[in-house]
Scaffold this active site. Structure first.
Site, PDB file in Angstrom:
ATOM      1  N   HIS A 107       1.279   3.197  -5.810  1.00 41.95           N
ATOM      2  CA  HIS A 107       1.169   4.085  -6.986  1.00 41.95           C
ATOM      3  C   HIS A 107       2.569   4.338  -7.571  1.00 41.95           C
ATOM      4  CE1 HIS A 107       0.212   7.614  -9.324  1.00 41.95           C
ATOM      5  NE2 HIS A 107      -0.991   7.769  -8.810  1.00 41.95           N
TER       6      HIS A 107
ATOM      7  N   GLU B  92       0.438   0.626 -11.358  1.00 41.08           N
ATOM      8  CA  GLU B  92       0.072   0.549  -9.943  1.00 41.08           C
ATOM      9  C   GLU B  92      -0.646  -0.768  -9.652  1.00 41.08           C
ATOM     10  OE1 GLU B  92      -2.213   4.153  -9.112  1.00 41.08           O
ATOM     11  OE2 GLU B  92      -1.311   5.063 -10.880  1.00 41.08           O
TER      12      GLU B  92
HETATM   13  C1  BG6 Z   1      -3.736   7.875 -10.599  1.00 38.32           C
HETATM   14  C2  BG6 Z   1      -5.189   8.180 -10.753  1.00 38.32           C
HETATM   15  O1  BG6 Z   1      -3.586   6.675  -9.926  1.00 38.32           O
HETATM   16  O2  BG6 Z   1      -3.120   8.915  -9.844  1.00 38.32           O
HETATM   17  C3  BG6 Z   1      -5.308   9.509 -11.467  1.00 38.32           C
HETATM   18  O3  BG6 Z   1      -5.846   7.149 -11.482  1.00 38.32           O
HETATM   19  C4  BG6 Z   1      -4.569  10.609 -10.716  1.00 38.32           C
HETATM   20  O4  BG6 Z   1      -6.656   9.845 -11.661  1.00 38.32           O
HETATM   21  C5  BG6 Z   1      -3.134  10.162 -10.515  1.00 38.32           C
HETATM   22  O5  BG6 Z   1      -4.583  11.799 -11.464  1.00 38.32           O
HETATM   23  C6  BG6 Z   1      -2.263  11.155  -9.749  1.00 38.32           C
HETATM   24  O6  BG6 Z   1      -2.856  11.509  -8.548  1.00 38.32           O
HETATM   25  P1  BG6 Z   1      -2.256  12.632  -7.646  1.00 38.32           P
HETATM   26  O7  BG6 Z   1      -3.256  12.836  -6.539  1.00 38.32           O
HETATM   27  O8  BG6 Z   1      -0.933  12.119  -7.132  1.00 38.32           O
HETATM   28  O9  BG6 Z   1      -2.060  13.841  -8.507  1.00 38.32           O
END
Ligand code: BG6
Length: 306
Positions: A175, A278
């Protein structure tokens, strides 16, 4: 011998890799070599920074990031595994107790190897500790290894081993938050013509007509794409190559102003300087790993100039 002394004893590489205790007792691996510097938190095997020598940082870390045991950090390279997003077992309403994006990004990892490559890059390998808490949420005999190579490029390989006797299915993502000069001056190429799930429009299925530009909250899961992407940064005058193997999904995410303002760990206006691209396997691209086999997803991030 305390943990950090033991880590330094077993895995430090003089002048290239060392370990220290960071904020709130969280252990850190610090890497520096002729190509770049990087900092990796052992919780989550979370890369917090990576900056090539003589260039701006490649990886974005929130100015308001919090470093707390068991909590995800905003920025860097969070590892989503063995599920991406909310746990998908067919009944999301009853699965809210499962942490978003799985157990790896907040789990404890151990270092299992370190080496200096012949070209002078530094490689460190982590394994997720499959403790009782992890087994409660993911009761499949498995091992997750993460091989990080810090060199002229940043190379990340996430390897899922099925050590049991039944198949299991994972979704996953690296991510990664990238630094960009300004969201208005940024485009992502490589996803033209791709079908995607639009998570900010009721999960509708759509097709991307052209290069991705971001003018409001974006949360798109591009499916069946093995293409590399390029983040074209017209303000910093650089391209970032996001090359991948073993990944059929690409996710593009930026929370934009309103959602960012609701997050305690984003920082005002800072959404303009970051974009998540990602490399993933999610939704129908989830991967089934047969017993005794492994699945590998690998990315290469490289700065390309002029
Ligand atoms: C993204 C998702 O990869 O990550 C989103 O598609 C999400 O829906 C985002 O809001 C951030 O996630 P987090 O859990 O780190 O706030």
């Amino acid at each position: 011998m305390d943990e950090v002394t033991n880590l330094n004893h077993r895995f430090a590489i003089n002048g290239h890799l060392s370990f220290e205790v960071g904020e709130n007792g969280l252990l850190m691996a610090n890497i520096q070599n002729a190509y770049a510097q990087a900092e990796i938190m052992l919780q989550g095997a979370h890369i917090l920074t990576y900056q090539p020598v003589d260039d701006a940082p490649l990886i974005w870390l929130s100015p308001k990031a919090k470093y707390l045991p068991g909590k995800a950090v905003r920025g860097g390279v969070p590892i989503c595994w063995p599920w991406f997003g909310n746990y998908e077992s067919g009944n999301p309403e009853t699965d809210k107790n499962y942490p978003a994006h799985g157990i790896a990004r907040t789990g404890m990892w151990e270092v299992i190897n370190s080496e200096m490559l012949p070209n002078g890059a530094t490689r460190i390998t982590f394994a997720l500790l499959m403790d009782e808490a992890a087994a409660r949420l993911w009761p499949h005999p498995s091992a997750l290894h993460y091989i990080v190579t810090v060199g002229r490029d940043l190379i990340l390989e996430l390897v899922t081993h099925n050590t049991g006797s039944s198949p299991f299915t994972i979704s996953e993502a690296l991510h990664t938050y990238f630094v960009i000069g300004d969201i208005d001056a940024t485009q992502v190429s490589g996803l033209e013509g791709c079908a995607y799930i639009d998570k900010v429009d009721g999960f509708k299925r759509k097709t991307e007509p052209e290069k991705v530009t971001v003018t409001s909250e974006i949360d798109r899961v591009y499916l069946n794409t093995t293409e590399d992407c390029i983040i074209e940064d017209h303000k910093l005058h650089r391209n970032i190559l996001v090359a991948k193997t073993g990944s059929d999904t690409t996710v593009v995410w930026n929370p934009w102003a309103e959602k960012a303002a609701q997050m305690a760990d984003m920082g005002e206006g800072s959404y303009r300087g970051m974009l998540c691209v990602e490399s993933a396997n999610a939704a129908e691209n989830a991967v089934t790993v047969a017993p005794g086999t492994h699945h590998s997803m690998c990315v290469v991030y490289a700065v390309q100039r002029g």
